[in-house]
Scaffold this motif. Structure first.
Motif, PDB file in Angstrom:
ATOM      1  N   LEU A  79       9.222  -1.230  -8.129  1.00 50.61           N
ATOM      2  CA  LEU A  79       8.110  -1.689  -8.952  1.00 50.61           C
ATOM      3  C   LEU A  79       7.670  -3.116  -8.631  1.00 50.61           C
ATOM      4  O   LEU A  79       6.667  -3.588  -9.176  1.00 50.61           O
ATOM      5  CB  LEU A  79       8.456  -1.557 -10.439  1.00 50.61           C
ATOM      6  CG  LEU A  79       8.497  -0.124 -10.958  1.00 50.61           C
ATOM      7  CD1 LEU A  79       8.960  -0.086 -12.398  1.00 50.61           C
ATOM      8  CD2 LEU A  79       7.147   0.551 -10.797  1.00 50.61           C
ATOM      9  N   ILE A  80       8.391  -3.784  -7.749  1.00 47.85           N
ATOM     10  CA  ILE A  80       7.931  -5.097  -7.292  1.00 47.85           C
ATOM     11  C   ILE A  80       6.570  -4.955  -6.607  1.00 47.85           C
ATOM     12  O   ILE A  80       5.737  -5.865  -6.668  1.00 47.85           O
ATOM     13  CB  ILE A  80       8.975  -5.757  -6.364  1.00 47.85           C
ATOM     14  CG1 ILE A  80      10.164  -6.238  -7.197  1.00 47.85           C
ATOM     15  CG2 ILE A  80       8.379  -6.900  -5.568  1.00 47.85           C
ATOM     16  CD1 ILE A  80      11.298  -6.839  -6.399  1.00 47.85           C
ATOM     17  N   LEU A  81       6.333  -3.792  -6.014  1.00 46.51           N
ATOM     18  CA  LEU A  81       5.041  -3.539  -5.377  1.00 46.51           C
ATOM     19  C   LEU A  81       3.898  -3.599  -6.383  1.00 46.51           C
ATOM     20  O   LEU A  81       2.756  -3.886  -6.021  1.00 46.51           O
ATOM     21  CB  LEU A  81       5.049  -2.171  -4.683  1.00 46.51           C
ATOM     22  CG  LEU A  81       6.059  -2.013  -3.546  1.00 46.51           C
ATOM     23  CD1 LEU A  81       6.085  -0.574  -3.072  1.00 46.51           C
ATOM     24  CD2 LEU A  81       5.730  -2.963  -2.411  1.00 46.51           C
ATOM     25  N   LEU A  82       4.203  -3.327  -7.668  1.00 49.87           N
ATOM     26  CA  LEU A  82       3.192  -3.400  -8.726  1.00 49.87           C
ATOM     27  C   LEU A  82       3.317  -4.682  -9.544  1.00 49.87           C
ATOM     28  O   LEU A  82       2.734  -4.795 -10.613  1.00 49.87           O
ATOM     29  CB  LEU A  82       3.316  -2.186  -9.655  1.00 49.87           C
ATOM     30  CG  LEU A  82       3.157  -0.824  -8.998  1.00 49.87           C
ATOM     31  CD1 LEU A  82       3.415   0.278 -10.008  1.00 49.87           C
ATOM     32  CD2 LEU A  82       1.769  -0.687  -8.382  1.00 49.87           C
ATOM     33  N   ALA A  83       4.112  -5.595  -9.078  1.00 52.66           N
ATOM     34  CA  ALA A  83       4.340  -6.908  -9.693  1.00 52.66           C
ATOM     35  C   ALA A  83       5.210  -6.861 -10.944  1.00 52.66           C
ATOM     36  O   ALA A  83       5.866  -7.837 -11.262  1.00 52.66           O
ATOM     37  CB  ALA A  83       3.036  -7.633  -9.993  1.00 52.66           C
ATOM     38  N   ILE A  84       5.272  -5.747 -11.654  1.00 53.58           N
ATOM     39  CA  ILE A  84       6.097  -5.691 -12.865  1.00 53.58           C
ATOM     40  C   ILE A  84       7.597  -5.783 -12.529  1.00 53.58           C
ATOM     41  O   ILE A  84       8.398  -6.236 -13.324  1.00 53.58           O
ATOM     42  CB  ILE A  84       5.797  -4.431 -13.698  1.00 53.58           C
ATOM     43  CG1 ILE A  84       6.438  -4.559 -15.064  1.00 53.58           C
ATOM     44  CG2 ILE A  84       6.263  -3.172 -13.011  1.00 53.58           C
ATOM     45  CD1 ILE A  84       5.924  -3.609 -16.095  1.00 53.58           C
ATOM     46  N   GLY A  85       7.934  -5.373 -11.315  1.00 52.59           N
ATOM     47  CA  GLY A  85       9.314  -5.457 -10.867  1.00 52.59           C
ATOM     48  C   GLY A  85       9.825  -6.885 -10.765  1.00 52.59           C
ATOM     49  O   GLY A  85      11.027  -7.125 -10.833  1.00 52.59           O
TER      50      GLY A  85
END
Length: 123
Positions: A79-85
């Motif tokens: 989910l780092i790819l969606l920034a929330i990660g």
């Protein structure tokens, strides 16, 4: 006191050896800091002492918890790819660390501890 260790939740006193093994099964997850997966320590403790119901309970509890949090960590990393990660991954790590230490402290005083947020893979 008998040589047989009581089952968790029985309210009977726990031997020092059983309490130390149970505590070690929780703390052994900290080997993650030297590059070993956190499930290795609880798995080894369970395989060595699975005949003792008290130690087996705590080792399986630690194993299930560490498998669950490994999954949560992988999901958070993706989910780092969606920034929330970027928020979730540190939160997962801090929660893991706090709960491991809390479980070890509770177990060292002879209390049974059941981790929250855990998927029970091994029963």
């Amino acid at each position: 006191m008998t040589s047989e260790t009581p089952t968790p939740g029985s309210g009977e006193p726990v031997s020092d050896e059983a309490r130390n093994w149970a505590m070690a099964s929780h703390l052994s997850a900290l080997v993650m800091f030297i590059g070993v997966p956190s499930v290795v320590g609880p798995l080894v403790a369970w395989l060595i002492k699975k005949d003792d119901p008290y130690i087996a309970y705590h080792a399986k509890e630690a194993l299930n918890f560490n498998i669950s949090f490994m999954i949560y960590g992988i999901v958070a990393a993706v989910l780092i790819l969606l920034a929330i990660g970027l928020i979730l991954l540190p939160a997962v790590f801090v929660t893991w660390l706090v709960l491991v230490v809390l479980a070890a402290v509770k177990t060292s005083s002879g209390e049974d501890y059941r981790y929250p947020l855990t998927i029970r893979f091994v029963t």
